[in-house]
Enzyme design. Structure first.
Site: not given
Ligand code: IVH
Length: 684
Positions: A124, A126, A128, A237, A327, A421, A424, A439, A444
């Protein structure tokens, strides 16, 4: 009031039914729009249904349920957040930084399970953003919280309710009962375009900018006033459940499908992989897709699909053994912080800007990066001469992440915020809780130039030919100093412009024409262009619709401003300060004398009418009014009448003994309404 009499005739039960129907339909349309991205009605039609619900609920508050779509607007502000203990801890994930780490991850699994039976994974994106937990009781969203420290989070139910992608009531099929108790988890985030727009609006209103979408999402969710959260473009999501074994699913893939069926939004880039090498391929693929995504991701989460296997593996102190976060290598680079310059914004905000030794980050040369404000600068603990980490996330503006402490030599110098400032020389002020130093001098020169740039620019009067460079030049040449000077110049141009460096007769003529063409702005555009602190386009529109003329707006006091839904104390104070200043009165008088004529706005409605975008078609005989009366009413309200049946028709109005159009309309799936519904519609 035809609407009221209609309600009286039909009685309380019918009103209740209508409210329930509206709630149900709005839920379903919102789900189609925000979750499935497959709307079946026009936005204007949705707005109309929503408005009808609001009106009925206002007249019959006893019919408001906690899951009504109307409850997304945000309730009363809180004094502080309550805490929520999570039933099961919200864990974090271990990281993998290279494909080899994923191979090692699988090796550890094989060892722990004492078997090399192939494992199926779900991958999935990840996101942010911010992890949250949502609790549903008998299908109703009852409690929402942040992750907090994993064990205890903050209760933010009211704020989460404002997010359209979060169902307030679970969808169930054919009257099937919703699960009695359901705890789901997922990520709240802000898309990249929405993030840009949000920051532009904040910049436009002289407010501090969010450093990245994550901060914007976090800042928006952790608002004590849910009404503020409601204005932020948050999205969601879902990615899991607190205790998946309590649900009728045996694996993660099935769980996501199940949650999708209940009305949650599932990321479309989820994949089932039959081996770790497929996972590694998927990672490469996602990395390639990343740039094109409309939101920021920082990697890919890899989860073992099978829940029974997940159970066997269990968790360590902070992270489960059955999942890992692969990552992306961040687009980061190190360079030296050569100096910090202080810019003066349109509203006088002093913004520190890092001057960097030029460095490539994610394919772009970076030599400057905003440090936002003093608090941000102190939090990062930067010093001049530091080697700093610079990063770009997605296509977001570059930012200075932190100093590299190991590289400190002792020769670095503290960054000193100016007390006066830089443009000015007037002593700077920092008011109350604001993170911004300003300011306070309205004269200015830096503020003047920025205000003029804003006034003439795209989000202001949009005067073509008077972009940033041109305005700077005209100010430098002494041709303009303030807003009225622009129109004065318009009268003298093109002669006064044609001889300037870089100008010719043609560009001078064009500029003169563009200035001329901007003499009759709408009230909303004019207010936005003035660049009053805390007043961006949205607030300008609220003001324009409320006061309808510039004259009335100028006469308003604080209490009048506070009456308007969506305007709080900060904005009201700023408006009073602005409109009661003698300089403002003088400026507006000069503009009027120069022939600038701000248009009046129609009260409470968009200039082009409440039925704009609606196309009606009639079939059969109407009982209470003639067809020509009905058509006149539609036109008056800005709607259109179709001459024949086509897909653009938004409403087919059904009279007595309808013709063959009815059957055809049904075939085309066009919405058919009764005469009573039509009357309710046009008599709003
Ligand atoms: S699973 C134990 N799925 O990543 C499972 N986390 O370090 C933990 N995150 O704080 C969560 N997308 O906010 C999972 N598809 C996803 C995710 C996800 C983002 C974030 C989540 C969590 C951090 C884990």
């Amino acid at each position: 009031m035809a609407q009221l009499s209609l309600l009286n005739i039909t009685g309380q039960d019918t009103v209740r039914q209508r409210v329930q129907t509206l709630q149900r339909e709005l839920h379903s349309h919102a789900h189609r729009y925000y979750v499935l991205d497959e709307p079946i009605i026009a936005d204007a039609e949705y707005d109309r249904l929503f408005q009808e619900l609001l009106t009925l609920e206002q007249q019959h508050p006893e019919l408001i349920t906690p899951d009504s779509p109307s409850q997304r607007v945000g309730g009363a502000p809180l004094a502080q957040f309550a805490t929520v203990a999570h039933t099961n801890p919200m864990l974090s994930l271990e990281n993998a930084f290279a494909p080899n780490d994923l191979v090692d991850f699988e090796e550890r699994l094989f060892r722990f399970l004492q078997s090399r039976t192939p494992i199926t994974y779900v991958t999935e994106p990840k996101l942010d953003g911010l992890a949250v937990e949502l609790v549903y009781e008998n299908g109703l969203f009852t409690l929402g919280s942040t992750r907090g420290d994993g064990l205890v989070g903050e209760e933010i139910t009211q704020n989460l309710k404002t997010i359209p992608a979060i169902p307030l009531r679970l969808l169930t099929e054919n009257g099937e009962a919703a699960p009695k108790h359901l705890e789901v988890r997922g990520e709240v985030f802000i898309g990249l375009t929405d993030f840009k727009k949000l920051n532009e609006a904040r910049g436009g209103a002289g407010e501090s900018l969010f450093a990245n979408p994550r901060n914007a999402a976090a800042g928006s969710l952790r608002q004590l006033d849910p009404k503020i959260t409601a204005t932020r473009p948050l999205d969601f999501y879902v990615y899991g459940a607190s205790d998946p074994t309590a649900l009728p699913c045996r694996d993660q893939h099935a769980l996501l499908k199940y949650l999708g069926g209940l009305g949650f939004k599932i990321n479309p880039l989820v994949h089932l992989c039959q081996s770790i090498s497929e996972v590694i391929d998927q990672f490469a693929q996602l990395q390639g897709q990343r740039q094109a995504l409309t939101y920021d991701i920082d990697g890919m989460v890899v989860k073992i699909n099978d829940f029974a296997l997940q159970e066997r593996l269990g968790a360590k102190a902070r992270s489960p053994r059955w999942a890992i976060a692969a990552k992306f290598a961040a687009s980061q680079a190190t360079t030296s912080l050569l100096a910090v310059e202080f810019g003066v914004g349109r509203t006088g905000a002093i913004t520190p800007v890092a001057i960097l030794a030029p460095v490539q980050v994610g394919g772009v040369m970076v030599s400057r990066a905003t440090l936002h404000n003093e608090d941000e600068l102190r939090r990062k603990g930067l010093m001049i001469g530091d080697i700093v980490v610079v990063q770009r996330a997605g296509d977001v503006i570059p930012e200075v992440v932190k100093p590299v402490m190991e590289n400190r030599t002792g020769q670095e110098q503290a960054i000193i915020m100016p007390t006066s400032c830089p443009e000015c020389g007037v002593t700077l002020v920092r008011v109350g809780q604001e993170a911004i130093t300003r300011c306070p001098n309205p004269d200015c020169p830096a503020q003047r130039v920025r205000s003029l740039i804003h006034f003439a620019g795209k989000s202001g009067m949009d005067i073509e030919g008077l972009g940033k460079k041109a305005v700077e030049q005209l100010v430098k040449e002494g041709l303009i100093q303030d807003i009225p000077d622009i129109y004065q110049l318009g009268q003298q141009a093109p002669g006064a412009l044609a001889d300037l460096d870089g100008w010719g007769e043609k560009s001078a003529e064009n500029a003169a024409r563009a200035i001329e063409a901007s003499r009759a702005p709408t009230l909303t555009r004019f207010i936005t262009a003035l660049g009053i602190r805390h007043v961006g386009e949205v607030t300008a529109q609220l003001l324009a619709r409320h006061f309808t003329s510039l004259a009335r707006l100028c006469l308003a006091g604080e209490a009048d401003f506070l009456q308007i839904e969506g305007i709080g104390e900060q904005v009201a104070t700023s408006l009073v300060d602005y409109f009661q200043a003698p300089e403002t009165t003088e400026m507006l008088a000069r503009l009027e004398a120069l022939g600038v004529c701000v248009q009046e706005e129609k009260p409470g409605a968009e200039a082009d009418g409440v039925l704009a975008g609606y196309i009606f078609l009639f079939t059969g005989v109407l009982a209470s009014l003639s067809r020509s009366e009905a058509k006149a009413r539609i036109k008056e309200l800005g709607g259109q009448i179709a001459s024949g049946l086509n897909r653009r028709v938004t409403h087919v109005v059904l009279g007595d003994s309808p013709g063959s159009k009815l059957a055809k309309a049904q075939e085309l799936g066009l919405p058919v309404i009764t005469e009573a519904e039509f009357l309710q519609f046009v008599n709003r």
